[in-house]
Motif scaffolding. Sequence first.
Motif, PDB file in Angstrom:
ATOM      1  N   UNK A  37      23.462  68.452 118.213  1.00 22.01           N
ATOM      2  CA  UNK A  37      23.607  69.543 117.243  1.00 22.01           C
ATOM      3  C   UNK A  37      22.237  69.978 116.717  1.00 22.01           C
ATOM      4  N   UNK A  38      22.045  71.291 116.568  1.00 22.70           N
ATOM      5  CA  UNK A  38      20.880  71.764 115.826  1.00 22.70           C
ATOM      6  C   UNK A  38      21.177  71.666 114.333  1.00 22.70           C
ATOM      7  N   UNK A  39      20.151  71.573 113.529  1.00 26.95           N
ATOM      8  CA  UNK A  39      20.343  71.506 112.081  1.00 26.95           C
ATOM      9  C   UNK A  39      19.115  72.043 111.366  1.00 26.95           C
ATOM     10  N   UNK A  40      19.295  72.438 110.125  1.00 28.11           N
ATOM     11  CA  UNK A  40      18.175  72.623 109.202  1.00 28.11           C
ATOM     12  C   UNK A  40      18.567  71.881 107.932  1.00 28.11           C
ATOM     13  N   UNK A  41      17.651  71.742 107.009  1.00 27.34           N
ATOM     14  CA  UNK A  41      17.953  71.021 105.780  1.00 27.34           C
ATOM     15  C   UNK A  41      18.394  71.990 104.690  1.00 27.34           C
ATOM     16  N   UNK A  42      19.402  71.591 103.916  1.00 24.06           N
ATOM     17  CA  UNK A  42      19.904  72.449 102.848  1.00 24.06           C
ATOM     18  C   UNK A  42      19.044  72.319 101.597  1.00 24.06           C
ATOM     19  N   UNK A  43      19.489  72.918 100.520  1.00 20.12           N
ATOM     20  CA  UNK A  43      18.709  72.914  99.281  1.00 20.12           C
ATOM     21  C   UNK A  43      18.460  71.512  98.744  1.00 20.12           C
ATOM     22  N   UNK A  44      19.364  70.574  99.081  1.00 22.33           N
ATOM     23  CA  UNK A  44      19.220  69.194  98.619  1.00 22.33           C
ATOM     24  C   UNK A  44      18.460  68.323  99.617  1.00 22.33           C
ATOM     25  N   UNK A  45      18.014  68.924 100.726  1.00 26.11           N
ATOM     26  CA  UNK A  45      17.284  68.158 101.734  1.00 26.11           C
ATOM     27  C   UNK A  45      18.167  67.417 102.712  1.00 26.11           C
ATOM     28  N   UNK A  46      19.442  67.824 102.813  1.00 29.76           N
ATOM     29  CA  UNK A  46      20.405  67.170 103.711  1.00 29.76           C
ATOM     30  C   UNK A  46      20.610  68.017 104.960  1.00 29.76           C
ATOM     31  N   UNK A  47      20.870  67.393 106.112  1.00 32.43           N
ATOM     32  CA  UNK A  47      21.114  68.177 107.325  1.00 32.43           C
ATOM     33  C   UNK A  47      22.336  69.082 107.181  1.00 32.43           C
ATOM     34  N   UNK A  48      22.147  70.337 107.552  1.00 35.30           N
ATOM     35  CA  UNK A  48      23.205  71.345 107.525  1.00 35.30           C
ATOM     36  C   UNK A  48      23.494  71.740 108.961  1.00 35.30           C
ATOM     37  N   UNK A  49      24.758  71.626 109.386  1.00 34.33           N
ATOM     38  CA  UNK A  49      25.127  71.952 110.765  1.00 34.33           C
ATOM     39  C   UNK A  49      26.216  73.018 110.772  1.00 34.33           C
ATOM     40  N   UNK A  50      26.287  73.765 111.862  1.00 31.35           N
ATOM     41  CA  UNK A  50      27.302  74.797 112.059  1.00 31.35           C
ATOM     42  C   UNK A  50      28.048  74.437 113.337  1.00 31.35           C
ATOM     43  N   UNK A  51      29.328  74.064 113.207  1.00 30.38           N
ATOM     44  CA  UNK A  51      30.055  73.550 114.360  1.00 30.38           C
ATOM     45  C   UNK A  51      31.408  74.247 114.517  1.00 30.38           C
ATOM     46  N   UNK A  52      31.859  74.314 115.767  1.00 35.61           N
ATOM     47  CA  UNK A  52      33.099  74.990 116.117  1.00 35.61           C
ATOM     48  C   UNK A  52      34.315  74.161 115.713  1.00 35.61           C
ATOM     49  N   UNK A  53      35.366  74.852 115.288  1.00 34.11           N
ATOM     50  CA  UNK A  53      36.599  74.163 114.895  1.00 34.11           C
ATOM     51  C   UNK A  53      37.306  73.523 116.086  1.00 34.11           C
ATOM     52  N   UNK A  54      37.006  73.993 117.295  1.00 28.35           N
ATOM     53  CA  UNK A  54      37.675  73.420 118.475  1.00 28.35           C
ATOM     54  C   UNK A  54      36.854  72.314 119.126  1.00 28.35           C
ATOM     55  N   UNK A  55      35.653  72.057 118.633  1.00 27.54           N
ATOM     56  CA  UNK A  55      34.788  71.028 119.225  1.00 27.54           C
ATOM     57  C   UNK A  55      35.343  69.630 118.946  1.00 27.54           C
ATOM     58  N   UNK A  56      35.101  68.731 119.892  1.00 29.11           N
ATOM     59  CA  UNK A  56      35.552  67.352 119.730  1.00 29.11           C
ATOM     60  C   UNK A  56      34.963  66.702 118.490  1.00 29.11           C
ATOM     61  N   UNK A  57      33.661  66.920 118.249  1.00 28.66           N
ATOM     62  CA  UNK A  57      33.057  66.257 117.086  1.00 28.66           C
ATOM     63  C   UNK A  57      33.640  66.764 115.770  1.00 28.66           C
ATOM     64  N   UNK A  58      34.107  68.023 115.752  1.00 33.34           N
ATOM     65  CA  UNK A  58      34.745  68.544 114.544  1.00 33.34           C
ATOM     66  C   UNK A  58      36.090  67.865 114.308  1.00 33.34           C
ATOM     67  N   UNK A  59      36.886  67.727 115.364  1.00 40.68           N
ATOM     68  CA  UNK A  59      38.160  67.013 115.234  1.00 40.68           C
ATOM     69  C   UNK A  59      37.922  65.572 114.773  1.00 40.68           C
ATOM     70  N   UNK A  60      36.859  64.977 115.291  1.00 44.87           N
ATOM     71  CA  UNK A  60      36.543  63.595 114.898  1.00 44.87           C
ATOM     72  C   UNK A  60      36.204  63.506 113.420  1.00 44.87           C
ATOM     73  N   UNK A  61      35.376  64.444 112.939  1.00 47.25           N
ATOM     74  CA  UNK A  61      34.950  64.420 111.538  1.00 47.25           C
ATOM     75  C   UNK A  61      36.110  64.726 110.597  1.00 47.25           C
ATOM     76  N   UNK A  62      37.035  65.557 111.046  1.00 45.84           N
ATOM     77  CA  UNK A  62      38.197  65.862 110.214  1.00 45.84           C
ATOM     78  C   UNK A  62      39.056  64.619 109.996  1.00 45.84           C
TER      79      UNK A  62
END
Length: 243
Positions: A37-62
């Motif tokens: 995954x690509x990421x940038x850091x948010x205002x708090x310095x945490x990784x921010x990611x943009x992921x598809x709802x149909x992706x396997x890793x999204x189902x896993x995180x849910x």
Amino acid sequence: MSVHVAKNARELLLKEYRGALATHSKAMPGFPFGSVVPYCLDAEGRPLILISRIAQHTHNLQKDPKCSLLVGEREADDVQAVGRLTYLAEAEKLDDEAAIAAAAERYYRYFPDSANYHKAHDFDFWVLKPVRHRYIGGFGAIHWVDQLTLANPFAGKAELSMIEHMNSDHTKAIAHYVELAGLPTFEAAQLAGIDSEGMHLRIGQGLHWLPFAATCNTPTQVREALVFLAHAEAWPKKATTEA
């Protein structure tokens, strides 16, 4: 553990913009599932990611938000001799409209093409909330780091104002930063972000973080650092901080 170790670990997170996300497989219970995954850091310095709802890793995180992000130094001849960071986290999907808007404004600066598929397809922003970190700075330099993230004091209007000003009025200065740092020159660089410890430049699809010589806590200090670099003949060495 010294403050210097945490700073080195954070700088690795700041400058890489990509990592291997490990989640708990929903389809294959008990097995870890790795994805990039690509990421940038948010205002708090945490990784921010943009992921598809149909992706396997999204189902896993849910199903289980516990995950880790492995970040390592790119283009290393010996991956075991350079820095790498395992960022243990709890993933959280952004649902608040204001938070989503702020995330989109930030993420699009780093990854402009993402605006197209974010709006046209089912993608969501997730933030990786830190739990603990394992940082290896090279052979024998191994540490658990509990506190690594650092909030960006300029996130929001102040950062955007500085970025827009530099990109519209100081293209020669940005070109000079690129030259000093020995970065690619096939395309004009654009400032994508500013944090207290450095600046983020986008050249084509590539992203590069350049550190300031000293921490900047105010816009005035950032301006002074940028003016200094615009006239520098070599990139200054960073000031070190010990605990």
